[in-house]
Design a protein around this motif. Structure first.
Motif, short mmCIF file in Angstrom:
data_model
loop_
_atom_site.label_atom_id
_atom_site.label_comp_id
_atom_site.label_asym_id
_atom_site.label_seq_id
_atom_site.Cartn_x
_atom_site.Cartn_y
_atom_site.Cartn_z
N ASN A 32 27.07 -20.29 1.18
CA ASN A 32 28.47 -19.88 1.17
C ASN A 32 29.03 -20.01 2.58
N THR A 33 29.31 -18.92 3.25
CA THR A 33 29.86 -19.01 4.61
C THR A 33 28.89 -18.49 5.66
N VAL A 34 27.65 -18.26 5.27
CA VAL A 34 26.65 -17.70 6.19
C VAL A 34 25.66 -18.79 6.59
N LYS A 35 25.44 -18.92 7.91
CA LYS A 35 24.50 -19.91 8.44
C LYS A 35 23.15 -19.26 8.65
N LEU A 36 22.09 -19.97 8.29
CA LEU A 36 20.72 -19.48 8.43
C LEU A 36 19.89 -20.54 9.12
N ARG A 37 19.23 -20.14 10.20
CA ARG A 37 18.32 -21.05 10.91
C ARG A 37 16.90 -20.69 10.51
N MET A 38 16.18 -21.68 10.01
CA MET A 38 14.82 -21.47 9.52
C MET A 38 13.84 -22.18 10.45
N THR A 39 12.75 -21.52 10.77
CA THR A 39 11.74 -22.05 11.68
C THR A 39 10.59 -22.67 10.88
N TYR A 40 10.07 -23.77 11.39
CA TYR A 40 8.96 -24.45 10.72
C TYR A 40 7.66 -23.70 10.98
N MET A 41 6.91 -23.44 9.91
CA MET A 41 5.62 -22.78 10.00
C MET A 41 4.55 -23.82 9.65
N LYS A 42 3.82 -24.26 10.66
CA LYS A 42 2.84 -25.34 10.50
C LYS A 42 1.74 -24.98 9.49
N GLN A 43 1.31 -23.71 9.47
CA GLN A 43 0.22 -23.30 8.59
C GLN A 43 0.57 -23.49 7.11
N THR A 44 1.82 -23.22 6.75
CA THR A 44 2.22 -23.30 5.34
C THR A 44 3.06 -24.54 5.03
N LYS A 45 3.38 -25.33 6.07
CA LYS A 45 4.23 -26.52 5.92
C LYS A 45 5.53 -26.17 5.22
N ALA A 46 6.16 -25.10 5.72
CA ALA A 46 7.41 -24.63 5.14
C ALA A 46 8.32 -24.12 6.24
N TYR A 47 9.62 -24.10 5.95
CA TYR A 47 10.60 -23.52 6.85
C TYR A 47 10.89 -22.11 6.36
N VAL A 48 10.93 -21.13 7.29
CA VAL A 48 11.10 -19.73 6.93
C VAL A 48 12.21 -19.13 7.79
N GLY A 49 13.07 -18.34 7.15
CA GLY A 49 14.13 -17.64 7.87
C GLY A 49 14.49 -16.37 7.14
N SER A 50 15.15 -15.45 7.84
CA SER A 50 15.55 -14.21 7.18
C SER A 50 17.00 -13.89 7.50
N MET A 51 17.62 -13.20 6.54
CA MET A 51 19.02 -12.82 6.67
C MET A 51 19.23 -11.58 5.81
N ALA A 52 19.92 -10.60 6.35
CA ALA A 52 20.24 -9.36 5.62
C ALA A 52 18.99 -8.71 5.03
N GLY A 53 17.88 -8.79 5.74
CA GLY A 53 16.65 -8.17 5.29
C GLY A 53 15.91 -8.93 4.20
N LEU A 54 16.35 -10.15 3.90
CA LEU A 54 15.71 -10.97 2.88
C LEU A 54 15.09 -12.21 3.52
N GLU A 55 13.91 -12.60 3.05
CA GLU A 55 13.23 -13.78 3.57
C GLU A 55 13.48 -14.96 2.64
N PHE A 56 13.77 -16.12 3.26
CA PHE A 56 14.00 -17.35 2.52
C PHE A 56 13.02 -18.41 3.00
N VAL A 57 12.48 -19.19 2.07
CA VAL A 57 11.54 -20.26 2.42
C VAL A 57 11.90 -21.53 1.67
N VAL A 58 11.54 -22.64 2.27
CA VAL A 58 11.65 -23.94 1.61
C VAL A 58 10.50 -24.80 2.12
N ARG A 59 9.80 -25.44 1.19
CA ARG A 59 8.68 -26.29 1.58
C ARG A 59 9.18 -27.54 2.27
N GLU A 60 8.40 -28.03 3.21
CA GLU A 60 8.75 -29.23 3.97
C GLU A 60 9.04 -30.41 3.04
#
Length: 73
Positions: A32-60
Motif C-alpha cells: 500500500n503506502t508503507v515501504k519495507l526494507r528486507m535484509t538477505y539471510m544467507k542461511q535461509t536464502k530468503a529476505y526478511v523484514g519487520s514492520m508494526a511488530g510483524l515479520e515478513f519473508v520472501v524466498r530468494e
C-alpha cells in the motif's frame, strides 16, 4: 513488479510492489503506502523484514527474474 510476501506471525500472504533490489543484500518493497526494507539471510536464502511488530519473508527464488539480476549504480 508485484511479489507475494509471507507474514510469519499471522500465517498469511500479502502482495507488495518491488521498489529496489540488490541481489544477496536487500529487497525493498511497498505494501500500500508503507515501504519495507528486507535484509538477505544467507542461511535461509530468503529476505526478511519487520514492520508494526510483524515479520515478513520472501524466498530468494520468488523474486522475479528481472529483479534477480545484479543491481548496479
Amino acid at each position: 513488479m508485484k511479489i507475494m510476501l509471507h507474514c510469519t506471525d499471522k500465517g498469511i500472504n500479502v502482495e507488495a510492489d518491488i521498489l529496489n533490489h540488490k541481489k544477496d543484500v536487500f529487497l525493498e518493497v511497498a505494501m500500500n503506502t508503507v515501504k519495507l526494507r528486507m535484509t538477505y539471510m544467507k542461511q535461509t536464502k530468503a529476505y526478511v523484514g519487520s514492520m508494526a511488530g510483524l515479520e515478513f519473508v520472501v524466498r530468494e527464488d520468488s523474486v522475479p527474474t528481472e529483479h534477480r539480476k545484479e543491481w548496479s549504480r
